[in-house]
Design an enzyme around this catalytic site. Structure first.
Site, short mmCIF file in Angstrom:
data_model
loop_
_atom_site.label_atom_id
_atom_site.label_comp_id
_atom_site.label_asym_id
_atom_site.label_seq_id
_atom_site.Cartn_x
_atom_site.Cartn_y
_atom_site.Cartn_z
N LYS A 114 0.86 -1.20 0.00
CA LYS A 114 0.00 0.00 0.00
C LYS A 114 0.88 1.24 0.00
O LYS A 114 1.68 1.45 0.91
CB LYS A 114 -0.93 0.06 1.21
CG LYS A 114 -1.97 1.17 1.00
CD LYS A 114 -2.69 1.60 2.27
CE LYS A 114 -1.96 2.66 3.04
NZ LYS A 114 -1.92 3.99 2.38
N GLU A 136 9.78 -0.14 10.83
CA GLU A 136 10.81 0.89 10.76
C GLU A 136 10.09 2.18 11.08
O GLU A 136 9.33 2.70 10.27
CB GLU A 136 11.45 0.87 9.38
CG GLU A 136 12.84 1.44 9.39
CD GLU A 136 12.82 2.92 9.13
OE1 GLU A 136 12.74 3.67 10.13
OE2 GLU A 136 12.87 3.31 7.97
N CYS A 176 13.36 9.73 9.07
CA CYS A 176 13.38 9.08 10.38
C CYS A 176 14.79 9.09 10.96
O CYS A 176 14.96 9.03 12.17
CB CYS A 176 12.85 7.66 10.26
SG CYS A 176 13.46 6.81 8.81
N GLU A 182 9.33 13.55 17.61
CA GLU A 182 9.81 13.61 16.23
C GLU A 182 9.04 14.72 15.52
O GLU A 182 7.82 14.64 15.37
CB GLU A 182 9.56 12.26 15.54
CG GLU A 182 10.07 12.24 14.12
CD GLU A 182 9.95 10.88 13.47
OE1 GLU A 182 8.84 10.32 13.45
OE2 GLU A 182 10.96 10.39 12.95
P1 NAI Z 1 1.56 7.28 9.18
O1 NAI Z 1 2.34 6.33 9.99
O2 NAI Z 1 0.16 7.56 9.56
O3 NAI Z 1 1.54 6.78 7.65
C1 NAI Z 1 2.43 5.84 7.10
C2 NAI Z 1 1.66 4.82 6.28
O4 NAI Z 1 0.77 4.12 7.16
C3 NAI Z 1 0.77 5.42 5.19
O5 NAI Z 1 0.77 4.58 4.07
C4 NAI Z 1 -0.60 5.42 5.84
O6 NAI Z 1 -1.65 5.38 4.91
C5 NAI Z 1 -0.55 4.15 6.65
N1 NAI Z 1 -1.49 4.10 7.77
C6 NAI Z 1 -1.95 5.14 8.52
N2 NAI Z 1 -2.82 4.70 9.46
C7 NAI Z 1 -2.91 3.35 9.30
C8 NAI Z 1 -3.64 2.32 9.97
N3 NAI Z 1 -4.47 2.60 10.96
N4 NAI Z 1 -3.48 1.05 9.55
C9 NAI Z 1 -2.64 0.76 8.53
N5 NAI Z 1 -1.93 1.68 7.85
C10 NAI Z 1 -2.06 2.97 8.24
O7 NAI Z 1 2.38 8.64 9.09
P2 NAI Z 1 1.85 10.13 8.75
O8 NAI Z 1 0.50 10.34 9.35
O9 NAI Z 1 1.97 10.33 7.29
O10 NAI Z 1 2.95 11.02 9.49
C11 NAI Z 1 2.85 11.26 10.89
C12 NAI Z 1 4.21 11.21 11.54
O11 NAI Z 1 4.78 9.91 11.40
C13 NAI Z 1 5.27 12.13 10.97
O12 NAI Z 1 5.19 13.41 11.49
C14 NAI Z 1 6.54 11.44 11.39
O13 NAI Z 1 6.85 11.79 12.72
C15 NAI Z 1 6.19 9.98 11.35
N6 NAI Z 1 6.65 9.33 10.10
C16 NAI Z 1 7.77 8.54 10.14
C17 NAI Z 1 8.26 7.99 8.98
C18 NAI Z 1 9.47 7.14 8.96
O14 NAI Z 1 10.17 7.09 7.97
N7 NAI Z 1 9.77 6.39 10.00
C19 NAI Z 1 7.64 8.23 7.68
C20 NAI Z 1 6.44 9.03 7.76
C21 NAI Z 1 6.00 9.56 8.92
#
Ligand code: NAI
Ligand code: MG
Length: 496
Positions: free
Chosen positions: A186, A260, A295, A397
């Protein structure tokens, strides 16, 4: 049909895209779409299918049907297909780079093009590892042959974020497919176009159903994927908050999970590193040219008190010289934040920093309300001096270009503060004294410590977090073996 096509040939019309299920390019079952925004101009540029549970079920079924034949394909032949995908992608490198820059706001020269190149590198790396899926023999005696096989897990459910979307897609696809798994991936709702382009190239070479790519929202599309009973492995990159949901879903079915997640990575600078190269390294480590949406961003800067002011002054000058502007402009060093939600979140942290009495702004502040930069989600690289490790800005973060600088005098104290975080993804140590640097590196609780450099990950090194930054390792041969295979032991009595 291709993944991306123009509607009516009209340049202004939104690009219409499709998801990849069972080798076919399809709309969502409901016919609903989501808009993709260009964050540099706050305007919609494309629509992607709004995938939901029904689409997830179809994709998982397609992946399950493709699994028997794919898992029995000779591993080096699977690898060869990944290598061919890498070659074909290379021919479309510029298109891929521009797509990434357009939808993420990451600057083309400093970020999007390097991401496209690393994506190709990753696929090539895993393409060469088919022959490395080796088992062991166990010396139980002459009367018995006991050996292990590295078998694939089945259908992998992969969920990725938007900050380096195509690279992170390749990082799941490469090892999972090389090891003989099939996949439902996804894409993040804010960055699906580059991933769909990658999928288009993959589909030229892969049998139908080996890779399925869905677009949609986290709760509507990601959650059903994480909870699908046929999915036998979950691999997630994104926030720690959602990572915990994924781990719970995995616990319910006892399936392996790789996470991750976030970070709040420390950079410890010793007094002898008060030099230009270290300043450049800190800028790289902080990922200022990706608006620090990384990250691994070295976002807590622990500077020895003796060099605190002079180092910060020089760092501020260099960061100020970075050119913020249109991501597609070759001269831009820094682009935009991904979306409005993240933009306001980053601005909120800056406001909070400005309100701290003890703190001092070295450079930056809130984004301009007028002028060209106000047209997009442009955040201004900001550095706060005299921060304390217990500030919210030093604990959470931010995922934006906000760096906090914290002074220290005692080495043990610097290490204690560096480790005083629920995250443990990356860390950076800066000193010419190699003994001191390595003692510090060993004392830090993080999955990846760099000494005297702040570079990005390379294929081949096992990458992943300590503490709440994640579980499992990806990016390497060992990562592929640990994360995408299961060991089977076969024991044969040779006396019968
Ligand atoms: P997120 O963790 O919500 O999104 C990442 C992925 O997870 C997206 O594909 C999203 O559609 C999916 N997702 C969201 N809710 C889900 C659920 N309940 N079940 C399954 N999949 C789900 O991250 P978001 O909202 O874009 O960013 C929020 C914060 O997360 C950022 O401010 C940052 O701190 C952190 N982040 C960390 C990343 C990393 O590389 N470790 C990458 C992106 C965000
Ligand atoms: Mg979220």
């Amino acid at each position: 049909m291709t993944a991306v096509k123009k509607m009516r040939g009209d340049e202004d019309a939104l690009r219409q895209t499709h998801m990849l299920i069972g080798g076919k390019w399809v709309d969502s079952a409901s016919g609903e779409v989501l808009e993709v925004e260009d964050p540099a101009h706050r305007r919609p540029i494309a629509v992607v299918p709004r995938g939901r549970a029904e689409d997830v079920a179809r994709a998982v079924q397609a992946a399950a049907e493709a699994f028997p034949a794919w898992s029995r394909t000779i591993p080096r032949d699977r690898g060869r297909l990944l290598a061919r995908i890498a070659d074909a992608l290379e021919a479309r490198l510029e298109e891929l780079a521009r797509t990434i820059a357009l939808e993420t706001g990451n600057a083309l020269r400093t970020q999007a093009r390097p991401e496209a190149k690393t994506t190709i590198d990753i696929l090539r790396y895993f393409g060469g590892l088919g022959g490395e899926l080796k088992g062991e023999t166990i010396p139980l005696g002459e009367h018995v042959l006991s050996y292990t096989r590295r078998e694939p897990l089945g259908v992998v459910g992969a969920i990725i974020p938007w900050n380096a979307p195509v690279l992170l897609a390749a990082l799941k696809i490469g090892p999972a497919l090389c090891a003989g798994n099939t996949m439902v991936l996804k894409a993040a709702e804010d960055a699906s176009l580059g991933v769909l382009l990658l999928a288009e190239v993959c589909q030229e070479f892969l049998p139908p159903g080996v890779l399925n790519v869905l677009t949609g929202l986290g709760e509507e599309c990601g959650a059903p994927l994480a909870n699908d009973p046929t999915v036998s492995k979950l691999s997630f990159t994104g926030s720690t908050e959602v990572g915990k949901l994924i781990m719970r879903a995995a616990a319910d079915r006892i399936v392996p999970v790789s996470l991750e997640l976030g970070g709040k990575s420390p950079s410890i600078v010793f007094p002898d590193a008060n030099e230009d190269w270290a300043i450049d390294g800190i800028i790289a480590a902080m990922r200022f040219t990706r608006q620090s949406q990384s990250c691994t961003a070295g976002s807590r800067l622990f500077l020895h008190r003796d060099i605190f002011d002079s180092f910060l002054e020089a760092l501020g000058q260099k960061v100020k010289a970075l050119k913020i502007g249109d991501p597609l402009d070759e001269t831009s060093d820094v682009g935009t934040i991904i979306n409005e939600k993240q933009f306001s979140k980053v601005c909120g942290y800056v406001e909070e920093g400005l309100r701290q009495r003890e703190g001092r702004v070295v450079i930056g502040g809130l984004p301009p309300k007028e002028g060209p930069l106000s047209e997009g989600y442009y955040a201004i690289p900001t550095i706060f001096a005299n921060a304390a490790n217990d500030w919210r800005l030093a604990r959470e973060e931010i995922f934006g270009p906000v760096l906090v600088a914290i002074p220290w005098t005692d080495e043990a104290d610097a290490i204690r503060m560096a480790n005083d975080s629920h995250y443990g993804l990356a860390a950076y140590v800066w000193s010419h004294d190699i003994g001191r640097a390595l003692r510090t590196a060993h004392a830090i609780e993080a999955g990846w410590v760099q000494v005297n450099q702040g570079l990005g990950q390379s294929p081949g090194h096992s990458y992943g977090g300590y503490k709440e930054s994640g579980i499992g390792r990806e990016f390497s041969l060992e990562g592929m073996l640990e994360s995408y295979t299961q060991r089977k032991n076969v024991t044969v009595n040779l006396m019968r």
